[in-house]
Design an enzyme around this catalytic site. Sequence first.
Site, PDB file in Angstrom:
ATOM      1  N   ASN A 102      -9.152  -8.181  -9.769  1.00 35.60           N
ATOM      2  CA  ASN A 102      -9.129  -8.957  -7.813  1.00 35.60           C
ATOM      3  C   ASN A 102      -8.224  -9.386  -7.445  1.00 35.60           C
ATOM      4  O   ASN A 102      -7.901  -9.526  -5.834  1.00 35.60           O
ATOM      5  CB  ASN A 102     -10.632  -9.204  -8.490  1.00 35.60           C
ATOM      6  CG  ASN A 102     -12.285  -8.023  -8.167  1.00 35.60           C
ATOM      7  OD1 ASN A 102     -12.165  -7.657  -7.063  1.00 35.60           O
ATOM      8  ND2 ASN A 102     -12.563  -8.070  -9.150  1.00 35.60           N
TER       9      ASN A 102
ATOM     10  N   ARG B  90     -18.872 -30.677 -18.004  1.00 35.51           N
ATOM     11  CA  ARG B  90     -18.613 -29.973 -16.245  1.00 35.51           C
ATOM     12  C   ARG B  90     -18.005 -30.588 -15.192  1.00 35.51           C
ATOM     13  O   ARG B  90     -17.588 -30.161 -14.018  1.00 35.51           O
ATOM     14  CB  ARG B  90     -19.690 -28.971 -16.393  1.00 35.51           C
ATOM     15  CG  ARG B  90     -19.736 -28.253 -16.079  1.00 35.51           C
ATOM     16  CD  ARG B  90     -21.039 -27.217 -15.466  1.00 35.51           C
ATOM     17  NE  ARG B  90     -21.956 -26.107 -16.495  1.00 35.51           N
ATOM     18  CZ  ARG B  90     -21.189 -25.377 -17.261  1.00 35.51           C
ATOM     19  NH1 ARG B  90     -20.352 -25.024 -16.952  1.00 35.51           N
ATOM     20  NH2 ARG B  90     -21.711 -24.725 -18.631  1.00 35.51           N
TER      21      ARG B  90
ATOM     22  N   MET C 217     -15.356 -17.773 -15.736  1.00 36.37           N
ATOM     23  CA  MET C 217     -15.893 -17.472 -16.087  1.00 36.37           C
ATOM     24  C   MET C 217     -16.623 -18.856 -16.458  1.00 36.37           C
ATOM     25  O   MET C 217     -16.720 -19.391 -17.537  1.00 36.37           O
ATOM     26  CB  MET C 217     -15.356 -16.849 -17.515  1.00 36.37           C
ATOM     27  CG  MET C 217     -14.878 -15.665 -17.161  1.00 36.37           C
ATOM     28  SD  MET C 217     -16.172 -14.472 -16.570  1.00 36.37           S
ATOM     29  CE  MET C 217     -17.748 -14.163 -18.015  1.00 36.37           C
ATOM     30  N   ARG C 218     -16.993 -19.412 -15.741  1.00 36.04           N
ATOM     31  CA  ARG C 218     -17.384 -20.781 -16.004  1.00 36.04           C
ATOM     32  C   ARG C 218     -18.616 -21.449 -14.220  1.00 36.04           C
ATOM     33  O   ARG C 218     -17.853 -20.861 -13.577  1.00 36.04           O
ATOM     34  CB  ARG C 218     -16.319 -22.422 -15.224  1.00 36.04           C
ATOM     35  CG  ARG C 218     -14.869 -22.220 -16.603  1.00 36.04           C
ATOM     36  CD  ARG C 218     -15.465 -22.995 -18.107  1.00 36.04           C
ATOM     37  NE  ARG C 218     -16.136 -23.809 -17.639  1.00 36.04           N
ATOM     38  CZ  ARG C 218     -16.415 -24.483 -18.841  1.00 36.04           C
ATOM     39  NH1 ARG C 218     -16.549 -24.133 -20.020  1.00 36.04           N
ATOM     40  NH2 ARG C 218     -17.061 -25.527 -18.450  1.00 36.04           N
TER      41      ARG C 218
ATOM     42  N   ASN D 237     -17.796 -15.129  -4.307  1.00 32.04           N
ATOM     43  CA  ASN D 237     -17.197 -14.668  -6.062  1.00 32.04           C
ATOM     44  C   ASN D 237     -17.874 -12.981  -5.714  1.00 32.04           C
ATOM     45  O   ASN D 237     -18.794 -13.083  -4.449  1.00 32.04           O
ATOM     46  CB  ASN D 237     -18.644 -15.175  -7.034  1.00 32.04           C
ATOM     47  CG  ASN D 237     -18.861 -14.826  -8.287  1.00 32.04           C
ATOM     48  OD1 ASN D 237     -17.465 -14.835  -8.405  1.00 32.04           O
ATOM     49  ND2 ASN D 237     -19.661 -14.619  -8.642  1.00 32.04           N
TER      50      ASN D 237
ATOM     51  N   HIS E 146     -19.232 -10.027  -7.868  1.00 34.26           N
ATOM     52  CA  HIS E 146     -20.187  -9.747  -8.780  1.00 34.26           C
ATOM     53  C   HIS E 146     -20.154  -7.974  -8.733  1.00 34.26           C
ATOM     54  O   HIS E 146     -20.447  -7.579  -7.998  1.00 34.26           O
ATOM     55  CB  HIS E 146     -21.826 -10.384  -8.613  1.00 34.26           C
ATOM     56  CG  HIS E 146     -22.449  -9.807 -10.084  1.00 34.26           C
ATOM     57  ND1 HIS E 146     -22.113 -10.799 -11.112  1.00 34.26           N
ATOM     58  CD2 HIS E 146     -23.958  -9.079  -9.998  1.00 34.26           C
ATOM     59  CE1 HIS E 146     -22.850 -10.135 -12.279  1.00 34.26           C
ATOM     60  NE2 HIS E 146     -24.235  -9.782 -11.380  1.00 34.26           N
TER      61      HIS E 146
ATOM     62  N   LEU F 231     -27.319 -18.958 -10.489  1.00 31.38           N
ATOM     63  CA  LEU F 231     -26.606 -17.918 -10.776  1.00 31.38           C
ATOM     64  C   LEU F 231     -26.418 -16.652 -10.392  1.00 31.38           C
ATOM     65  O   LEU F 231     -27.179 -15.913 -10.590  1.00 31.38           O
ATOM     66  CB  LEU F 231     -26.710 -17.706 -12.411  1.00 31.38           C
ATOM     67  CG  LEU F 231     -25.639 -16.387 -13.245  1.00 31.38           C
ATOM     68  CD1 LEU F 231     -24.857 -16.488 -13.646  1.00 31.38           C
ATOM     69  CD2 LEU F 231     -26.812 -15.827 -14.932  1.00 31.38           C
ATOM     70  N   ASP F 232     -24.997 -16.399  -9.844  1.00 36.39           N
ATOM     71  CA  ASP F 232     -24.857 -15.151  -9.012  1.00 36.39           C
ATOM     72  C   ASP F 232     -26.188 -15.007  -7.989  1.00 36.39           C
ATOM     73  O   ASP F 232     -26.900 -14.166  -7.618  1.00 36.39           O
ATOM     74  CB  ASP F 232     -25.174 -14.080  -9.860  1.00 36.39           C
ATOM     75  CG  ASP F 232     -24.311 -13.944 -10.615  1.00 36.39           C
ATOM     76  OD1 ASP F 232     -23.404 -14.371  -9.896  1.00 36.39           O
ATOM     77  OD2 ASP F 232     -24.472 -12.939 -11.683  1.00 36.39           O
TER      78      ASP F 232
HETATM   79  C1  GRF Z   1     -14.757  -8.064 -12.531  1.00 34.91           C
HETATM   80  O1  GRF Z   1     -15.546  -7.603 -12.832  1.00 34.91           O
HETATM   81  C2  GRF Z   1     -16.236  -8.892 -10.484  1.00 34.91           C
HETATM   82  O2  GRF Z   1     -16.751  -8.609 -10.803  1.00 34.91           O
HETATM   83  C3  GRF Z   1     -16.532 -10.231 -12.147  1.00 34.91           C
HETATM   84  O3  GRF Z   1     -15.964  -9.944 -13.598  1.00 34.91           O
HETATM   85  C4  GRF Z   1     -14.754  -9.593 -13.095  1.00 34.91           C
HETATM   86  C5  GRF Z   1     -13.119  -9.785 -13.116  1.00 34.91           C
HETATM   87  O4  GRF Z   1     -12.129  -8.601 -13.104  1.00 34.91           O
HETATM   88  N1  GRF Z   1     -16.721 -11.369 -11.313  1.00 34.91           N
HETATM   89  P1  GRF Z   1     -10.677  -9.208 -12.692  1.00 34.91           P
HETATM   90  O5  GRF Z   1     -10.098  -9.857 -13.550  1.00 34.91           O
HETATM   91  O6  GRF Z   1     -10.733  -9.436 -11.671  1.00 34.91           O
HETATM   92  O7  GRF Z   1     -10.408  -8.007 -13.251  1.00 34.91           O
END
Ligand code: GRF
Length: 218
Positions: free
Chosen positions: A16, A67, A92-93, A109, A111, A146-147
């Site tokens: 991304n 944190r 991932m935090r 974000n 998802h 969370l999301d």
């Molecule tokens: C993606 O699937 C995104 O939706 C999720 O983590 C993944 C990240 O993929 N939050 P990348 O590192 O952007 O390839």
Amino acid sequence: MAKLRVGVLASGRGSNLQSLIDQSLSGRIDAEIVLVAGNKADAFALERARQAGIATCVIDHRKFASREAFDTAMVAALREAGVELVVLAGFMRLLSSVFIDAFPQRIMNIHPSLLPAFPGLDVQRKALEYGARFSGCTVHFVDGGLDTGPIIIQSVVPILENDNEESLSARILAQEHLIYPRAVQLFAEGRLRVEGRRVRVLPPADPAEAVLFNPAVD
Ligand code: GRF
């Protein structure tokens, strides 16, 4: 027009991030990625940033007692870079209120599900196991949950008979690469208004009101 200064946080492969870099460098979004920050030094996302000549910084969460202390360091790095919008791309935090309050409604974000269905981790597998017929992806503003934040844009992906986690994830990811730059561009154009849970998308500026200067006036 000054470009929106974007800071991207990433912990993983960074596909991304790459789509945002590509769209930014080609001028298809009015945004400049001024910093890519992560908590893992070996994340490929950081390598992608370096290859594009973008500043990187690694802040190892294991070196912080809490944190909040880690988030304070992250916020300082983003502020130092003059970041106006924080984009989480596989970061991932979980963010504490220290971080969220520092960038109110300025953190996005992405998802890989149609929220509010399947928040959390491993959600492509969960959608398959549940027997859902459609999944997709969601870009949302980040709040304390969370999301759970207000949804900006979604894309729907059908789940096919022979899908497995890998095939479904790949089709969702292709949509992620389309909708994340779109959300950033809407933000850059000042067209997103958060009203409670809903995000209102304002119409584009009337082209008839646009004024062009040639040569440029600065
Ligand atoms: C993606 O699937 C995104 O939706 C999720 O983590 C993944 C990240 O993929 N939050 P990348 O590192 O952007 O390839």
